[in-house]
Design a protein around this motif. Sequence first.
Motif, mmCIF file in Angstrom:
data_model
loop_
_atom_site.group_PDB
_atom_site.id
_atom_site.type_symbol
_atom_site.label_atom_id
_atom_site.label_comp_id
_atom_site.label_asym_id
_atom_site.label_seq_id
_atom_site.Cartn_x
_atom_site.Cartn_y
_atom_site.Cartn_z
ATOM 1 N N VAL A 72 0.840 -1.200 0.000
ATOM 2 C CA VAL A 72 0.000 0.000 0.000
ATOM 3 C C VAL A 72 0.869 1.243 0.000
ATOM 4 N N ARG A 73 1.905 1.248 0.826
ATOM 5 C CA ARG A 73 2.809 2.416 0.866
ATOM 6 C C ARG A 73 3.477 2.640 -0.475
ATOM 7 N N ALA A 74 3.890 1.563 -1.131
ATOM 8 C CA ALA A 74 4.537 1.706 -2.440
ATOM 9 C C ALA A 74 3.566 2.294 -3.465
ATOM 10 N N ARG A 75 2.324 1.820 -3.440
ATOM 11 C CA ARG A 75 1.336 2.380 -4.368
ATOM 12 C C ARG A 75 1.092 3.853 -4.098
ATOM 13 N N LEU A 76 0.974 4.210 -2.822
ATOM 14 C CA LEU A 76 0.743 5.615 -2.479
ATOM 15 C C LEU A 76 1.924 6.489 -2.874
ATOM 16 N N GLN A 77 3.127 5.989 -2.665
ATOM 17 C CA GLN A 77 4.302 6.781 -3.031
ATOM 18 C C GLN A 77 4.408 6.960 -4.537
ATOM 19 N N SER A 78 4.087 5.911 -5.289
ATOM 20 C CA SER A 78 4.162 6.061 -6.747
ATOM 21 C C SER A 78 3.067 7.004 -7.233
ATOM 22 N N MET A 83 1.580 12.468 -9.243
ATOM 23 C CA MET A 83 0.855 13.728 -9.051
ATOM 24 C C MET A 83 1.824 14.907 -9.028
ATOM 25 N N ARG A 84 2.981 14.732 -8.411
ATOM 26 C CA ARG A 84 3.973 15.807 -8.403
ATOM 27 C C ARG A 84 4.478 16.089 -9.809
ATOM 28 N N ALA A 85 4.627 15.031 -10.611
ATOM 29 C CA ALA A 85 5.111 15.208 -11.980
ATOM 30 C C ALA A 85 4.068 15.890 -12.851
ATOM 31 N N LEU A 86 2.798 15.645 -12.588
ATOM 32 C CA LEU A 86 1.742 16.249 -13.389
ATOM 33 C C LEU A 86 1.407 17.677 -12.973
ATOM 34 N N ARG A 87 1.846 18.080 -11.793
ATOM 35 C CA ARG A 87 1.553 19.423 -11.307
ATOM 36 C C ARG A 87 2.309 20.450 -12.154
ATOM 37 N N PRO A 88 1.683 21.547 -12.492
ATOM 38 C CA PRO A 88 2.381 22.563 -13.295
ATOM 39 C C PRO A 88 3.567 23.149 -12.523
#
Length: 101
Positions: A72-78, A83-88
Amino acid sequence: MEFVVVAAVVAVSFGAAATWLIATRLPEHWLDKSASDGRYAHLGLENERAAETDPRRDQARIDTRRVRRSRVRARLQSAARMMRALRPATAHSDHDRTARP
């Protein structure tokens, strides 16, 4: 409607009276016999059974929980990385310039 309320009160009071009579008027040897031979006879042994459990099974349960948590932690971290990469890129500097009422 009053009849329904009266019937409900009578039913509840009858149940309470029956419970009290069973608890106070039954002979002691009947209660002992039913406690040892009845359908709830072995409920007290549950704590003893818990002490006799196999330690390997307990460890397997703990390990299973650890594996699930790490997945679960690995999924959340990925997901957070995505999301950070998609943020402008301008979102970081706009955060300081927010208008306050």
